[in-house]
Design an enzyme around this catalytic site. Structure first.
Site, PDB file in Angstrom:
ATOM      1  N   ASN A 170       0.805  -1.233   0.000  1.00  0.00           N
ATOM      2  CA  ASN A 170       0.000   0.000   0.000  1.00  0.00           C
ATOM      3  C   ASN A 170       0.835   1.279   0.000  1.00  0.00           C
ATOM      4  OD1 ASN A 170       0.824  -0.411   2.627  1.00  0.00           O
ATOM      5  ND2 ASN A 170      -1.174  -0.030   3.537  1.00  0.00           N
ATOM      6  N   GLU A 270       3.989  -4.404  12.504  1.00  0.00           N
ATOM      7  CA  GLU A 270       3.023  -3.326  12.280  1.00  0.00           C
ATOM      8  C   GLU A 270       1.911  -3.970  11.462  1.00  0.00           C
ATOM      9  OE1 GLU A 270       0.945  -1.153  10.670  1.00  0.00           O
ATOM     10  OE2 GLU A 270       2.497  -0.037   9.580  1.00  0.00           O
ATOM     11  N   CYS A 304      -3.206   0.818   6.763  1.00  0.00           N
ATOM     12  CA  CYS A 304      -3.488   0.092   8.007  1.00  0.00           C
ATOM     13  C   CYS A 304      -4.165   0.988   9.035  1.00  0.00           C
ATOM     14  CB  CYS A 304      -2.206  -0.499   8.554  1.00  0.00           C
ATOM     15  SG  CYS A 304      -0.909   0.732   8.642  1.00  0.00           S
ATOM     16  N   GLU A 481       7.785   2.327  14.802  1.00  0.00           N
ATOM     17  CA  GLU A 481       8.586   2.736  13.649  1.00  0.00           C
ATOM     18  C   GLU A 481       8.628   4.259  13.576  1.00  0.00           C
ATOM     19  OE1 GLU A 481       6.731   0.240  10.372  1.00  0.00           O
ATOM     20  OE2 GLU A 481       8.806  -0.428  10.358  1.00  0.00           O
TER      21      GLU A 481
HETATM   22  O1  LIG Z   1      -0.437   1.250   6.033  1.00  0.00           O
HETATM   23  C1  LIG Z   1       0.423   1.430   6.853  1.00  0.00           C
HETATM   24  C2  LIG Z   1       1.222   2.660   7.049  1.00  0.00           C
HETATM   25  C3  LIG Z   1       0.430   3.898   6.922  1.00  0.00           C
HETATM   26  C4  LIG Z   1       1.216   5.138   7.215  1.00  0.00           C
HETATM   27  O2  LIG Z   1       2.402   5.110   7.534  1.00  0.00           O
HETATM   28  O3  LIG Z   1       0.620   6.199   7.141  1.00  0.00           O
END
Ligand SMILES: O=CCCC(=O)O
Length: 501
Positions: A170, A270, A304, A481
């Site tokens: 994604n 994650e 996510c 992260e």
């Molecule tokens: O989909 C996972 C990461 C989304 C984000 O870092 O904004």
């Protein structure tokens, strides 16, 4: 699959066609797989054009890549934090210098709009810049006050070793740099496995790593679509991989945790979310609409932290729904390269089918279709599109309440009291993101403390920033992260005790 083979011309879309790479990366070599098999990468915007044919790796490729990482680790881990900081800065400069090409690859492999792809490259770059700064700060040890007067104790932060970065489709580039950035800052070497749907931006990035002057073997890349079970197992069971960082589903997270148990690897997970949005009666309506659309429709609903359950207090419900319908109607869906388009396709036909199934299930359990086509459309031959849809009267018995939809379906549920909203929001096995819209600081203070997630956005639909710790609770995983904590995930703390008597 019936496919139009367009990938011979695909590289010519880039200003620098040498960034169009279709081989795996093992040390200085660009290779096919030992399996001699390949898989196709398909453009989601039409569902049929093959934009690249990529090696289908196996366990032997993993072993070669890990051996290369291990060999390079012996020297790369001895570089100074200052040197690693300088190298990351150079890598970031190269990333930004190639922003158009990286964005083009993301549009083509993922389908998202060019504006979103450019935003993703900037987001990816922010992790490189952040961890270039953190390389030195995060390498500092401490002096410990020893109880024994004859002893001196100090700590060192050292790179953990070879790390595996398992990436989602994604945000293929941003999730790569969110893992590779801190790993390189810490002095680790990496075996990177991009998602099979989106390997091209990672393979281009590996070329930039080389151009930035990193030693061969610092970043190796293996690719797979159909053989992911064998490749994943080989990585997780490899005794020389000391850490795995995954962005993926809760199901895959559990599998990786069990496969990594035999060698007791350090893990960062994650995983999936089921983000609630709580809109209180006193919310600023414009901010709430803007925030919900951002949290719901970024990458066509496929993050996510995508808003999944929109909980709206009775007093504002009807006004909120009317405004949302008006605004969502302005979201044109189509080809990511068309500037007027705000919503790209989903990643696969399976993703479209999941949206349809969720909508159909909700309707059969009493939801109302407030916006969107009826009956819910099935995957068609013209690209992996699911039209923006609004459902009201969501209840706990509907699939959407317990599973991420991962698509542009806005499911709204009414509530009366703060306590009720919290109970619904926390009624989930996962806890990654949540959003709250209120103008009352007391409500915000009370509710943010009680929401069971790793991140909460108050009056914003955007949780993501390189400086903010990203991660979840419950079955959304563990580890953080980005932020000042992101580099620790790639380090060990060694305590040195010296007898000075
Ligand atoms: O989909 C996972 C990461 C989304 C984000 O870092 O904004």
């Amino acid at each position: 699959m019936s496919a139009t083979n367009g990938h011979t011309s695909e590289g010519s879309r880039l200003k620098d066609p040498s960034l169009f790479n279709t081989k795996i990366v093992v040390g200085s070599r660009r290779l096919d797989s030992h399996s001699n098999k390949t898989f196709d990468v398909v453009y989601p915007g039409d569902g049929k054009t093959v934009i690249a044919t990529i090696p289908e790796c196996n366990a032997q490729d993993v072993n070669d890549a890990v051996a290369s990482c291990r060999e390079t680790f012996a020297t790369f881990s001895q570089t100074t934090a200052r040197q690693r900081s300088d190298m990351l800065r150079k890598l970031n400069d190269l990333t930004l210098a190639n922003i158009d090409d990286l964005a083009t690859l993301i549009v083509r492999e993922n389908g998202k709009t060019r504006a979103e792809a450019v935003a993703e490259v900037k987001y990816a770059s922010s992790f490189l810049a952040w961890f270039a700064n953190m390389a030195e700060i995060g390498a500092q040890g401490e002096t410990i006050a020893a109880a024994n007067p004859n002893m001196r104790i100090h700590t060192m932060r050292q790179p953990i070793g070879v790390v595996a970065c398992l990436l989602p489709w994604n945000l293929p580039l941003a999730m790569a740099t969110r893992k590779i950035g801190p790993a390189l800052a810490a002095g680790c070497t990496c075996i990177v496995k991009p998602a099979g749907e989106t390997p091209l931006s990672t393979l281009a990035f590996a070329e930039l790593v080389k151009r930035a002057g990193y030693p061969d073997g610092c970043v190796n890349v293996v690719t797979t679509l159909d053989n992911v079970a064998e490749v994943g197992k080989a990585i997780c069971e490899h005794k020389h991989v000391r850490k795995v960082s995954l962005t993926g589903s809760t199901r895959v997270g559990k599998l990786i945790a069990s496969q990594s148990a035999g060698t007791l690897k350090k893990l960062s997970m994650e995983l999936g979310g089921n983000s609630p949005v709580i809109v209180m009666n006193d919310a600023n309506l414009d901010k709430a609409i803007e925030g919900v659309l951002m949290a719901k429709l970024r990458t066509s609903g496929q993050t996510c932290v995508a808003a999944n359950r929109i909980l709206v207090q009775n007093g504002i419900h009807d006004k909120f729904l009317a405004a949302l319908k008006e605004k969502i109607a302005t979201y044109k869906q189509g080809d990511g390269e068309d500037d007027s388009v705000k919503l790209g396709p989903l990643i696969t036909a399976r993703a479209v089918e999941k949206c349809r199934a969720h909508v159909e299930d909700a309707l059969s359990h009493g939801a109302t279709l407030a916006y969107g086509p009826s009956p819910p459309p099935t995957p068609s031959s013209g690209g992996f599109f699911y039209p923006p849809t609004i459902l009201t009267n969501l209840t706990s018995s509907m699939l959407i309440s317990s599973e991420e939809t991962f698509g542009p379906v806005v499911a709204i549920r009414r509530f009366e009291t703060e306590e009720e909203a919290l109970e619904i929001a926390n009624d989930s096995d996962v806890g990654l993101g949540a959003y709250l819209f209120t103008t009352d600081l007391r409500i915000a203070a009370r509710m943010t403390a009680k929401i069971e997630t790793g991140m909460v956005g108050v009056n914003t639909g955007m949780l993501s920033a390189c400086e903010s710790p990203f991660g979840g609770v419950k079955e959304s995983g563990f580890g953080r992260e980005g932020s000042k904590w992101g580099m620790e995930e790639y380090q060990i703390i060694k305590a040195v005790t010296t007898d000075i008597s």
